[in-house]
Design a protein around this motif. Structure first.
Motif, PDB file in Angstrom:
ATOM      1  N   ALA A 102       0.815  -1.220   0.000  1.00  0.00           N
ATOM      2  CA  ALA A 102       0.000   0.000   0.000  1.00  0.00           C
ATOM      3  C   ALA A 102       0.845   1.266   0.000  1.00  0.00           C
ATOM      4  CB  ALA A 102      -0.924   0.007   1.214  1.00  0.00           C
ATOM      5  N   ILE A 158      -9.076  -4.391  -2.796  1.00  0.00           N
ATOM      6  CA  ILE A 158      -8.252  -3.500  -3.624  1.00  0.00           C
ATOM      7  C   ILE A 158      -7.820  -4.235  -4.897  1.00  0.00           C
ATOM      8  CG2 ILE A 158      -5.952  -2.428  -3.718  1.00  0.00           C
ATOM      9  CD1 ILE A 158      -6.408  -1.356  -0.938  1.00  0.00           C
ATOM     10  N   HIS A 171      -9.095   6.656  -9.124  1.00  0.00           N
ATOM     11  CA  HIS A 171      -8.265   5.946  -8.135  1.00  0.00           C
ATOM     12  C   HIS A 171      -8.929   5.821  -6.763  1.00  0.00           C
ATOM     13  CE1 HIS A 171      -4.413   7.140 -10.549  1.00  0.00           C
ATOM     14  NE2 HIS A 171      -4.966   6.040 -11.002  1.00  0.00           N
ATOM     15  N   TRP A 172     -10.080   6.425  -6.583  1.00  0.00           N
ATOM     16  CA  TRP A 172     -10.630   6.502  -5.220  1.00  0.00           C
ATOM     17  C   TRP A 172     -11.167   5.172  -4.697  1.00  0.00           C
ATOM     18  CZ3 TRP A 172     -13.472  11.913  -5.703  1.00  0.00           C
ATOM     19  CH2 TRP A 172     -12.482  12.905  -5.865  1.00  0.00           C
ATOM     20  N   PHE A 221      -9.446   2.528  -4.576  1.00  0.00           N
ATOM     21  CA  PHE A 221      -8.336   2.032  -3.734  1.00  0.00           C
ATOM     22  C   PHE A 221      -8.400   2.658  -2.339  1.00  0.00           C
ATOM     23  CE2 PHE A 221      -6.309   1.802  -8.057  1.00  0.00           C
ATOM     24  CZ  PHE A 221      -6.244   0.420  -8.135  1.00  0.00           C
ATOM     25  N   VAL A 222      -8.750   3.942  -2.325  1.00  0.00           N
ATOM     26  CA  VAL A 222      -8.821   4.665  -1.045  1.00  0.00           C
ATOM     27  C   VAL A 222      -9.906   4.048  -0.164  1.00  0.00           C
ATOM     28  CG1 VAL A 222      -9.305   6.902   0.015  1.00  0.00           C
ATOM     29  CG2 VAL A 222      -8.009   6.796  -2.114  1.00  0.00           C
ATOM     30  N   GLY A 225      -8.926   0.773   1.164  1.00  0.00           N
ATOM     31  CA  GLY A 225      -7.797   0.939   2.076  1.00  0.00           C
ATOM     32  C   GLY A 225      -8.251   1.325   3.478  1.00  0.00           C
ATOM     33  N   TRP A 226      -9.373   2.053   3.555  1.00  0.00           N
ATOM     34  CA  TRP A 226      -9.888   2.468   4.882  1.00  0.00           C
ATOM     35  C   TRP A 226     -10.172   1.263   5.765  1.00  0.00           C
ATOM     36  CZ3 TRP A 226     -14.127   6.288   2.702  1.00  0.00           C
ATOM     37  CH2 TRP A 226     -13.493   7.446   2.235  1.00  0.00           C
ATOM     38  N   PHE A 227     -10.540   0.162   5.153  1.00  0.00           N
ATOM     39  CA  PHE A 227     -10.938  -1.003   5.953  1.00  0.00           C
ATOM     40  C   PHE A 227      -9.763  -1.591   6.742  1.00  0.00           C
ATOM     41  CE2 PHE A 227     -14.508  -0.414   3.300  1.00  0.00           C
ATOM     42  CZ  PHE A 227     -15.586  -0.967   3.960  1.00  0.00           C
TER      43      PHE A 227
END
Lengths: 256, 259
Positions: free
Chosen positions: B125, B196, B221-222, B224-225, B228-230
């Motif tokens: 990441a 992801i 790309h959001w 992935f964001v 990624g929060w998880f």
């Protein structure tokens, strides 16, 4: 390999001695902290680079309007979530500082090893924004007030207002005016034009433009104040996001 | 009589040695191997990125990059299945009979798994994802399978997925609290970053439509964001692990408070 019955100690006793217990607990506490640090580094970094990355990557994106607006707002998310976890569960006022430190370690490794080492951009062009004093500020407000409400209001506003001044000592030199072929531009712009990227063209570069630019000296305070305002709201939201991700709920297997 | 006593003492000492409750050595070794592997990969891409990675239609691109991808993907799939299969096959079938000391040993082993997962999340990441940003702002892509993607999407991401899968399956097959029910936090901690990988489908689909190199913060790309929060669910996992450690260590509660 079922080991349920292979235990050496009598059932019901976990530890052989107090020394074993203490040694083990202290070691595993440290390892858990390292785990948290590495995971926060990875998840915060991917969040930050894909929401505020361009302003953080390049010196010619570090302007007076968009950079101080976008960057603190995006960074506030993980600072608030980490504070929620460390403060609510452990009374540790270290959440914000920990996550921004993690982020900056990831960024500095990348800027040196990849931006400079692989694609050969100078560090002057690609160094990351400073955030650690903002982390200190948010943690200190939480520690002194003991209230997430006060931290959201006072800490959040300060978070946005502090961003530009703490970066200014490094940034100032790149905002000096220079004239090339009759065109007036900053040193940061000049460096950017010399290292062409896909983000170079003027129609792409999301930097200050429009009427605010003509206000001259007022641009930064207005941008910082707006950033602080949004950071307050983001803090409320992400404090609860952090709380939600701290859940200890279990689902029945049939539910999954 | 002396001999008998000595023998007894020796065997007791040996039993004591094998009864160690904490052993992070496998985790340290795995992380060490991962570090050496990624440094090696980084040296490879330093050299072959520029030498053979600029034109996907060139024969050398096939040799040095596509062959790497066609090698890593099947290996990763096999590793994913093998680790999950092994842990399931060797699961504890009598999970209710796990003695407290054994349970604690397994919790500590799980912490080792989580350390490896966390280390692999850093590489995927943080390191390889931001690296992708600088490569694609420098070298215009003519394929979805660029040198940075072959190492980021198709190597570092599957590796962290495999590590997370291993941690999740280890807990689910050996530790009572995670075996009988599914921990919501653990599920999110594994499944969020896992998602992801499928999100790459959206990413590459978008890149075939639009020229998105100009801003790394492009909305495409959001996805992935979001996933990624998880990874923040590591908070819940840490709490569940610590809660159980406290429960199993009630007798020393005062000693901990005195620390």
């Amino acid at each position: 390999m079922s080991a349920s019955t292979e235990t050496g100690s009598p059932a019901g006793k976990t530890w052989k001695s107090k020394e074993e217990f203490l040694g083990c607990v202290i070691l595993t506490d440290w390892i858990l902290l390292v785990i948290l640090f590495a995971v926060l580094l990875g998840s915060f970094h991917i969040h930050y680079m894909l929401l505020a990355g361009d302003w953080d990557f390049w010196i010619d994106f570090k302007d007076r309007r968009m950079w101080p607006t976008v960057t603190p707002i995006v960074a506030m998310c993980f600072a608030a979530a980490a504070q929620s976890f460390f403060w609510t569960r452990f009374r540790l006022p270290i959440g914000a500082t920990t996550v921004v430190l993690a982020l900056l370690i990831g960024e500095w490794i990348n800027r040196y090893d990849n931006f400079w080492g692989w694609t050969f951009f100078p560090i002057n062009l690609v160094f990351p924004s400073a955030l650690i004093p903002m982390g200190f500020w948010l943690d200190i407000v939480l520690m002194i007030s003991g209230s997430w409400l006060v931290t959201a209001l006072l800490g959040g506003l300060g978070w946005g207002l502090l961003f530009y001044p703490i970066n200014w000592p490094v940034l100032a030199q790149y905002h000096q005016a220079t004239e090339i072929d009759g065109v007036l531009l900053t040193l940061a712009d000049l460096i950017g034009f010399n290292y062409v990227r896909t983000g170079t063209p003027e129609y792409i570069r999301m930097v200050e433009r429009g009427t605010l630019r003509t206000f001259g000296k007022d641009v930064v305070p207005v941008a910082a104040f707006f950033s602080g305002f949004i950071s307050m709201l983001v803090y409320f939201l992400w404090w609860n996001v952090g709380k939600w991700f701290s859940t200890t709920k279990y689902l029945e297997i049939e539910e999954v | 009589m002396m001999n008998l006593t000595t023998e007894k003492a020796v065997s007791a000492a040996q039993a004591d040695e094998t009864d160690t409750i904490v052993n992070f050595k496998p985790a340290y070794i795995t992380m060490g191997v991962m570090l050496v592997f990624y440094v090696g990969i980084r040296i490879y891409e330093q050299y072959f990125g520029w030498k053979a990675g600029l034109d996907s239609f060139a024969p050398e691109f096939q040799t040095y990059w596509m062959n790497l991808m066609w090698t890593e993907l099947p290996l990763e799939f096999v590793a994913f299945c093998a680790i999950g299969g092994y842990l399931w096959k060797t699961r504890d079938r009598n999970i209710d009979a796990v003695a407290p000391r054994e349970e604690m040993r397994r919790i500590l082993t799980l912490i080792g798994w989580l350390a490896v997962y966390a280390f692999s999340v850093y590489w995927g990441a943080s390191y390889f994802t931001e690296q992708d940003g600088t490569w694609h702002q420098t070298v215009i892509r003519d394929t979805d399978f660029t040198p940075s993607h072959i190492l980021e999407f198709y190597l570092s991401y599957p590796i962290y997925i495999i590590c997370g899968w291993g941690a999740f399956m280890y807990a689910h097959t050996r530790i009572p609290q995670f075996a009988k029910r599914i921990s919501l936090a653990f599920l999110m901690f594994f499944a969020g970053p896992f998602m992801i990988f499928p999100n790459i489908g959206l990413n590459e689909w978008g890149h075939t439509f639009w020229f998105m190199e100009e801003l790394f913060t492009a909305p495409l790309h959001w996805g992935f964001v979001f996933f990624g929060w998880f990874a923040l669910a590591v908070f819940g996992v840490a709490r569940q692990v610590l809660d159980r450690v406290i429960e199993l260590s009630k007798e020393y509660e005062k000693d901990v408070l005195a620390l």
